[in-house]
Write a protein that holds these residues in place. Structure first.
Motif, PDB file in Angstrom:
ATOM      1  N   LYS A   6      11.212   2.033   4.233  1.00 32.40           N
ATOM      2  CA  LYS A   6       9.771   1.786   4.374  1.00 32.40           C
ATOM      3  C   LYS A   6       8.927   2.835   3.653  1.00 32.40           C
ATOM      4  CE  LYS A   6       9.427   4.220   8.817  1.00 32.40           C
ATOM      5  NZ  LYS A   6       9.146   4.081  10.255  1.00 32.40           N
ATOM      6  N   ASP A   7       9.535   3.995   3.348  1.00 34.79           N
ATOM      7  CA  ASP A   7       8.802   5.038   2.647  1.00 34.79           C
ATOM      8  C   ASP A   7       8.414   4.615   1.231  1.00 34.79           C
ATOM      9  OD1 ASP A   7       9.078   6.658   4.851  1.00 34.79           O
ATOM     10  OD2 ASP A   7      10.798   7.757   4.058  1.00 34.79           O
ATOM     11  N   PHE A   8       9.074   3.576   0.712  1.00 37.87           N
ATOM     12  CA  PHE A   8       8.861   3.163  -0.671  1.00 37.87           C
ATOM     13  C   PHE A   8       8.001   1.909  -0.805  1.00 37.87           C
ATOM     14  CE2 PHE A   8      12.644   5.708  -0.667  1.00 37.87           C
ATOM     15  CZ  PHE A   8      12.668   6.355  -1.891  1.00 37.87           C
ATOM     16  N   THR A  24       1.778  -2.624  -7.078  1.00 41.12           N
ATOM     17  CA  THR A  24       2.096  -2.307  -5.691  1.00 41.12           C
ATOM     18  C   THR A  24       3.570  -2.598  -5.441  1.00 41.12           C
ATOM     19  OG1 THR A  24      -0.133  -2.971  -5.011  1.00 41.12           O
ATOM     20  CG2 THR A  24       1.528  -2.801  -3.274  1.00 41.12           C
ATOM     21  N   THR A  25       4.244  -1.709  -4.725  1.00 43.24           N
ATOM     22  CA  THR A  25       5.641  -1.954  -4.387  1.00 43.24           C
ATOM     23  C   THR A  25       5.722  -3.025  -3.301  1.00 43.24           C
ATOM     24  OG1 THR A  25       5.655  -0.178  -2.744  1.00 43.24           O
ATOM     25  CG2 THR A  25       6.318   0.408  -4.976  1.00 43.24           C
ATOM     26  N   ASP A  65       1.123   8.327   0.105  1.00 47.83           N
ATOM     27  CA  ASP A  65       0.011   7.505  -0.375  1.00 47.83           C
ATOM     28  C   ASP A  65       0.276   6.763  -1.672  1.00 47.83           C
ATOM     29  OD1 ASP A  65      -1.744   8.435   1.729  1.00 47.83           O
ATOM     30  OD2 ASP A  65      -1.770  10.351   0.673  1.00 47.83           O
ATOM     31  N   ALA A  66       1.322   7.105  -2.390  1.00 45.34           N
ATOM     32  CA  ALA A  66       1.569   6.443  -3.676  1.00 45.34           C
ATOM     33  C   ALA A  66       2.977   6.716  -4.166  1.00 45.34           C
ATOM     34  CB  ALA A  66       0.556   6.914  -4.720  1.00 45.34           C
ATOM     35  N   SER A 176       0.663   4.991   8.788  1.00 44.65           N
ATOM     36  CA  SER A 176      -0.261   3.948   9.213  1.00 44.65           C
ATOM     37  C   SER A 176      -1.537   3.911   8.391  1.00 44.65           C
ATOM     38  CB  SER A 176      -0.615   4.146  10.702  1.00 44.65           C
ATOM     39  OG  SER A 176      -1.292   5.381  10.883  1.00 44.65           O
ATOM     40  N   ASP A 177      -1.856   5.007   7.654  1.00 48.17           N
ATOM     41  CA  ASP A 177      -3.090   5.021   6.890  1.00 48.17           C
ATOM     42  C   ASP A 177      -2.917   4.409   5.509  1.00 48.17           C
ATOM     43  OD1 ASP A 177      -1.432   7.008   6.010  1.00 48.17           O
ATOM     44  OD2 ASP A 177      -3.031   8.480   5.658  1.00 48.17           O
ATOM     45  N   VAL A 178      -1.706   3.990   5.165  1.00 47.55           N
ATOM     46  CA  VAL A 178      -1.481   3.344   3.872  1.00 47.55           C
ATOM     47  C   VAL A 178      -1.800   1.877   4.017  1.00 47.55           C
ATOM     48  CG1 VAL A 178       0.212   2.817   2.087  1.00 47.55           C
ATOM     49  CG2 VAL A 178       0.300   5.015   3.281  1.00 47.55           C
TER      50      VAL A 178
END
Length: 255
Positions: A6-8, A24-25, A65-66, A176-178
């Motif tokens: 999920k980090d990606f 966007t991934t 964030d990216a 959660s802020d992404v």
């Protein structure tokens, strides 16, 4: 360094060379034979032209964030990668796949998996009876289209490592802020019959439960499915339309 899948995902892709966001991934393209991530499937403004891929060896860095790459040309049509078409046809989705041991017993559902710096899959995190358990990759026999097959039924007890729910919650808060708006957000929510378009939301991973029976009452929003109710495609669509996050809990209430 070990990271969770999920980090990606659901991150904007930034090109260092151009200084712009180039996509966007969306999801991973998995090489099931080698048990590793081959590429990341990308959504961009030209998503209607077909599937585009970012080979994982071209990723410069991943943050909260990216995801950062060198230049936009690192993202290519799937036809530019020799093995991509075969992998796309296999449609291996590890997350939410049903876990079966080699004696045919259902052990749970895959909640997450972890990868190393070379994008090899090193651990699979299974939700078994609402407990998260980490299984090392050498105990995973096969990644299939809708199934993950592991060794015998004692593997979870012998080799699984229980994961603290507190740590899981903290990680969810961290990401959660992404909030990335993707062209895929407006796709239909019903199961998709076009299996060639892997960018579409796919609910078929749950059809292995069809004709199973609810072993306890299952509440979704204001609706309750009573114990003894047979699970079918209509109920699947209802649950997804009311509270899609509840789908992962089906493994605990169906038999």
């Amino acid at each position: 360094m070990i990271r969770k899948s999920k980090d990606f995902l659901n991150l904007p892709i930034i090109s260092c060379h151009e200084g712009i966001t180039v996509g966007t991934t969306v999801k991973f393209l998995i090489n099931a034979t080698e048990k590793k991530v081959s590429s990341i499937i990308v959504s961009d403004d030209e998503y209607y032209k077909g599937v585009k891929l970012l080979p994982v060896n071209l990723i410069l860095g991943v943050g909260n964030d990216a995801l950062v790459i060198n230049k936009s040309s690192n993202i290519v049509p799937y036809t530019n990668i020799a093995t991509a078409e075969d992998l796309l046809k296999e449609q291996i989705d590890i997350i939410s796949s049903v876990v079966i041991n080699n004696h045919g017993k259902k052990e749970g559902i895959v909640e997450e998996f972890e990868i190393d710096d070379e994008y090899n899959i090193v651990n699979v995190i299974i939700n078994k009876n609402s407990n998260l358990v980490s299984i090392p990759i050498d105990k995973v026999k096969v990644f299939g289209k809708k199934l993950t097959i592991i060794e015998d039924e004692d593997i979870i007890e012998k080799n699984g490592i229980n994961i603290s729910d507190d740590n899981i919650d903290k990680e969810k808060e961290l990401h959660s802020d992404v909030n990335v708006v993707s062209p895929l957000d407006n796709l239909p929510t019903n199961p998709i019959n076009d299996t060639n378009d892997i960018n579409k939301i796919n609910l078929y991973e749950y059809d292995v439960y069809y004709d199973s029976t609810f072993i306890s009452d299952f509440k979704v929003g204001n609706k309750t499915y009573k114990k003894g109710t047979n699970f079918n495609e209509e109920i699947l669509n209802e649950i997804y339309s009311i509270e899609p996050n509840k789908l992962k809990d089906l493994v605990n209430v169906l038999e």
